[in-house]
Design an enzyme around this catalytic site. Structure first.
Site, PDB file in Angstrom:
ATOM      1  N   HIS A   1       0.866  -1.154  -0.133  1.00 32.27           N
ATOM      2  CA  HIS A   1       0.284  -0.147  -0.007  1.00 32.27           C
ATOM      3  C   HIS A   1       0.645   1.353   0.023  1.00 32.27           C
ATOM      4  O   HIS A   1       0.180   2.063  -0.313  1.00 32.27           O
ATOM      5  CB  HIS A   1      -1.376  -0.327   1.095  1.00 32.27           C
ATOM      6  CG  HIS A   1      -2.461   0.544   0.948  1.00 32.27           C
ATOM      7  ND1 HIS A   1      -2.609   1.692   0.002  1.00 32.27           N
ATOM      8  CD2 HIS A   1      -3.214   0.833   1.659  1.00 32.27           C
ATOM      9  CE1 HIS A   1      -3.498   2.085  -0.062  1.00 32.27           C
ATOM     10  NE2 HIS A   1      -4.262   1.736   0.952  1.00 32.27           N
ATOM     11  N   ARG A   2       2.143   1.031   0.157  1.00 33.41           N
ATOM     12  CA  ARG A   2       3.223   2.628   0.342  1.00 33.41           C
ATOM     13  C   ARG A   2       3.314   2.763  -1.376  1.00 33.41           C
ATOM     14  O   ARG A   2       3.662   3.773  -1.547  1.00 33.41           O
ATOM     15  CB  ARG A   2       4.652   2.417   0.955  1.00 33.41           C
ATOM     16  CG  ARG A   2       4.036   1.603   2.288  1.00 33.41           C
ATOM     17  CD  ARG A   2       5.322   1.479   2.893  1.00 33.41           C
ATOM     18  NE  ARG A   2       6.166  -0.072   2.351  1.00 33.41           N
ATOM     19  CZ  ARG A   2       7.297  -0.473   2.119  1.00 33.41           C
ATOM     20  NH1 ARG A   2       8.386  -0.316   3.482  1.00 33.41           N
ATOM     21  NH2 ARG A   2       7.346  -1.618   1.545  1.00 33.41           N
TER      22      ARG A   2
END
Length: 222
Positions: free
Chosen positions: A177-178
């Protein structure tokens, strides 16, 4: 991996065209073609259309790549190994099949070089041949995504309000998700499935009809 802020996206896809296309490719080559070879080809094209997924997170820097170097998970006596099909987007299915067969055979013998198992941009893990319907795969850093492939099996689905039987397959995409948000991940997962050109009921299909490289000039090679 435990420290990665990751999430998963699951999608049921109609594998009918994938299996049909596999038969068409097989008719043009003496090379044994598998479902996984077709998926490598489909994902390689999808990754070029979604370059953020075709990347690595190196420290704080997101590094994107011009080609799709796809790692294919192989189970060995010494554990899971992920040899890489380099520049898979430049290969037709028969060429991919020959590459994966060679890499898998040498993986089982422990004969791969370090260069052949490092530096991939994306991984496919397929447990469908073991009858597993769906599962979650673990991201292999510095890659930012991995696709888990379940078995193609007959299921009852609704099409235009009418129940019918179709060869369905569950794909589960795990993403970092980064780097990747939900919309980007969903776009990638729909792309190998044929996007909005689905089965008429909103369900995804697995192979683009307009993929000119599936057969390619080398597909007839013996």
């Amino acid at each position: 991996y435990q420290n990665l802020p990751h999430f998963r996206l699951a999608c049921d896809v109609d594998a009918s065209r994938l299996i049909l296309k596999k038969g068409e490719v097989s008719d043009h080559t003496s090379t044994r073609i598998t479902v996984n070879d077709m998926l490598v080809r489909a994902c390689s094209i999808a990754l070029l259309r979604h370059p953020l997924v075709n990347s690595q997170l190196q420290g704080d820097e997101i590094v994107q790549f011009a080609h799709a170097d796809i790692a294919v998970a192989v189970a060995t006596e010494n554990g899971l190994i992920t040899p890489i099909v380099r520049q898979a987007d430049t290969l037709n299915v028969a060429q991919i099949a020959r590459a994966t067969a060679d890499l898998s055979e040498r993986a089982l013998r422990g004969a791969l070089t370090r260069e052949e198992i490092t530096g991939g941009t994306f991984t496919i893990s397929n447990l469908g041949m073991h009858g597993i319907a769906r599962f979650d795969a673990i991201i292999n850093p510095p890659q930012v995504a991995i696709l888990a492939v379940g078995a193609a099996e007959e299921r009852v689905v609704a099409r235009n309000g009418v129940p019918t039987v179709a060869r369905m397959m569950t794909l589960t995409l795990s993403v970092d998700h980064r780097v990747i948000d939900g919309a980007v991940g969903a776009g990638l997962e729909r792309r190998p499935s044929g996007g909005d050109a689905g089965a008429g009921d909103g369900r995804a299909r697995l192979i683009d009809d307009d993929d000119p490289g599936a057969l390619g000039s080398g597909a007839g090679g013996k």
